[in-house]
Enzyme design. Structure first.
Site, PDB file in Angstrom:
ATOM      1  N   GLY A  68       0.837  -1.194   0.000  1.00 62.07           N
ATOM      2  CA  GLY A  68       0.000   0.000   0.000  1.00 62.07           C
ATOM      3  C   GLY A  68       0.870   1.242   0.000  1.00 62.07           C
ATOM      4  O   GLY A  68       2.003   1.213   0.473  1.00 62.07           O
ATOM      5  N   GLN A  73       3.192   9.901   0.836  1.00 65.95           N
ATOM      6  CA  GLN A  73       4.474   9.206   1.014  1.00 65.95           C
ATOM      7  C   GLN A  73       5.443   9.482  -0.125  1.00 65.95           C
ATOM      8  O   GLN A  73       6.635   9.210  -0.008  1.00 65.95           O
ATOM      9  CB  GLN A  73       4.247   7.698   1.167  1.00 65.95           C
ATOM     10  CG  GLN A  73       3.570   7.329   2.492  1.00 65.95           C
ATOM     11  CD  GLN A  73       3.367   5.835   2.611  1.00 65.95           C
ATOM     12  OE1 GLN A  73       2.406   5.292   2.085  1.00 65.95           O
ATOM     13  NE2 GLN A  73       4.281   5.171   3.283  1.00 65.95           N
ATOM     14  N   CYS A 117       5.718  -0.034   7.455  1.00 65.95           N
ATOM     15  CA  CYS A 117       5.388   1.156   6.675  1.00 65.95           C
ATOM     16  C   CYS A 117       6.596   1.522   5.835  1.00 65.95           C
ATOM     17  O   CYS A 117       7.720   1.549   6.336  1.00 65.95           O
ATOM     18  CB  CYS A 117       5.030   2.304   7.616  1.00 65.95           C
ATOM     19  SG  CYS A 117       4.622   3.829   6.758  1.00 65.95           S
ATOM     20  N   LEU A 118       6.356   1.823   4.544  1.00 64.47           N
ATOM     21  CA  LEU A 118       7.480   2.176   3.667  1.00 64.47           C
ATOM     22  C   LEU A 118       8.164   3.457   4.141  1.00 64.47           C
ATOM     23  O   LEU A 118       9.316   3.703   3.796  1.00 64.47           O
ATOM     24  CB  LEU A 118       6.988   2.343   2.222  1.00 64.47           C
ATOM     25  CG  LEU A 118       6.472   1.062   1.550  1.00 64.47           C
ATOM     26  CD1 LEU A 118       5.900   1.376   0.171  1.00 64.47           C
ATOM     27  CD2 LEU A 118       7.566   0.019   1.447  1.00 64.47           C
ATOM     28  N   HIS A 159      -4.614   1.718   7.448  1.00 58.46           N
ATOM     29  CA  HIS A 159      -3.239   2.226   7.557  1.00 58.46           C
ATOM     30  C   HIS A 159      -3.017   3.373   6.561  1.00 58.46           C
ATOM     31  O   HIS A 159      -2.479   4.423   6.913  1.00 58.46           O
ATOM     32  CB  HIS A 159      -2.258   1.071   7.292  1.00 58.46           C
ATOM     33  CG  HIS A 159      -0.808   1.450   7.294  1.00 58.46           C
ATOM     34  ND1 HIS A 159       0.098   0.926   8.189  1.00 58.46           N
ATOM     35  CD2 HIS A 159      -0.094   2.303   6.498  1.00 58.46           C
ATOM     36  CE1 HIS A 159       1.288   1.443   7.947  1.00 58.46           C
ATOM     37  NE2 HIS A 159       1.206   2.277   6.915  1.00 58.46           N
ATOM     38  N   GLU A 160      -3.464   3.174   5.307  1.00 59.37           N
ATOM     39  CA  GLU A 160      -3.222   4.188   4.271  1.00 59.37           C
ATOM     40  C   GLU A 160      -4.110   5.418   4.470  1.00 59.37           C
ATOM     41  O   GLU A 160      -3.673   6.549   4.243  1.00 59.37           O
ATOM     42  CB  GLU A 160      -3.440   3.602   2.867  1.00 59.37           C
ATOM     43  CG  GLU A 160      -2.551   2.407   2.514  1.00 59.37           C
ATOM     44  CD  GLU A 160      -1.069   2.639   2.735  1.00 59.37           C
ATOM     45  OE1 GLU A 160      -0.621   3.794   2.672  1.00 59.37           O
ATOM     46  OE2 GLU A 160      -0.353   1.662   2.996  1.00 59.37           O
ATOM     47  N   HIS A 163      -2.605   7.727   6.822  1.00 61.49           N
ATOM     48  CA  HIS A 163      -1.558   8.581   6.238  1.00 61.49           C
ATOM     49  C   HIS A 163      -2.145   9.899   5.731  1.00 61.49           C
ATOM     50  O   HIS A 163      -1.512  10.944   5.820  1.00 61.49           O
ATOM     51  CB  HIS A 163      -0.887   7.878   5.048  1.00 61.49           C
ATOM     52  CG  HIS A 163       0.278   7.006   5.430  1.00 61.49           C
ATOM     53  ND1 HIS A 163       1.383   7.487   6.081  1.00 61.49           N
ATOM     54  CD2 HIS A 163       0.509   5.682   5.228  1.00 61.49           C
ATOM     55  CE1 HIS A 163       2.251   6.494   6.274  1.00 61.49           C
ATOM     56  NE2 HIS A 163       1.742   5.383   5.770  1.00 61.49           N
TER      57      HIS A 163
HETATM   58 ZN   LIG Z   1       2.551   3.487   5.889  1.00 61.75          ZN
END
Ligand SMILES: [Zn+2]
Length: 199
Positions: A68, A73, A117-118, A159-160, A163
């Site tokens: 995701g 991000q 998380c990236l 989660h996304e 963000h």
């Molecule tokens: Zn994340």
């Protein structure tokens, strides 16, 4: 007229000019970048530029690799996310959610998933979230869609969407754990030269 047909001189004036290039992998911002805490703005129009941007997001997510990615991000404060929760042996299933909104979540049913998380590389922790949610969003065709999600898809969507509101999964951990992670990433950032200096 399509933006790609505009004479080159007007390209600079176009805030979307970055997206005129072919599909591209874009740098992912990481903790402690303050952008990660910014509130993303609703997408106003679904057009070719936005579709191209969605392609970039997917390309960046697959390359990372991740399941995701939220627009913020890669530095764009837009309410938009991409994901693909297909298993490794399943065909790819890229999904794009524009202006996503959780319209209902299960009150007494929770899922615990180990999340990563990236933007917080190589850190994982268990987070408990509602197990079932319904998300209203706009698709790349510009049409509204309702998605009922459970399991990994429900976790990933929450989660996304977090963000887009400047919320990170470490916010669900104890203050002690969260501070430890933030300290670690601040130190890492101090020890390495800024990205633009390494080219
Ligand atoms: Zn994340």
């Amino acid at each position: 007229m399509n933006k790609s047909q505009l004479p080159p001189t007007s390209i600079d004036a176009n805030p979307w000019s970055d997206y005129l290039t072919p599909m591209a992998i874009r740098p992912i911002i990481t903790l402690p970048d303050p952008l990660l805490r910014q509130l993303s703005k609703p997408v106003e129009r679904v057009d070719d530029d936005l579709r191209k941007f969605a392609d970039d997001m997917l390309e960046t997510m697959y390359d990372a690799p991740g399941i995701g990615l939220a627009a913020i991000q890669i530095g764009e404060p837009l309410r938009m996310l991409v994901l693909d929760v297909a298993e490794k042996d399943e065909p790819k299933n890229p999904q794009v959610f524009i202006n996503p909104e959780i319209v209902s979540s299960s009150e007494d049913l929770f899922n615990v998933h180990e999340e990563g998380c990236l933007s917080i590389p190589e850190y994982f922790a268990e987070v408990e979230r509602p197990a079932e949610i319904t998300v209203k969003a706009i698709g790349l065709d510009g049409k509204e869609k309702l998605t009922k999600a459970d399991g990994l898809l429900a976790t990933c969507l929450q989660h996304e969407i977090d963000h887009l509101n400047g919320v990170l999964f470490i916010d669900y951990l104890s203050k002690l754990k969260r501070d430890m992670v933030i300290r670690k990433f601040k130190k890492l950032a101090k020890d390495r030269p800024p990205a633009q200096m390494v080219g």
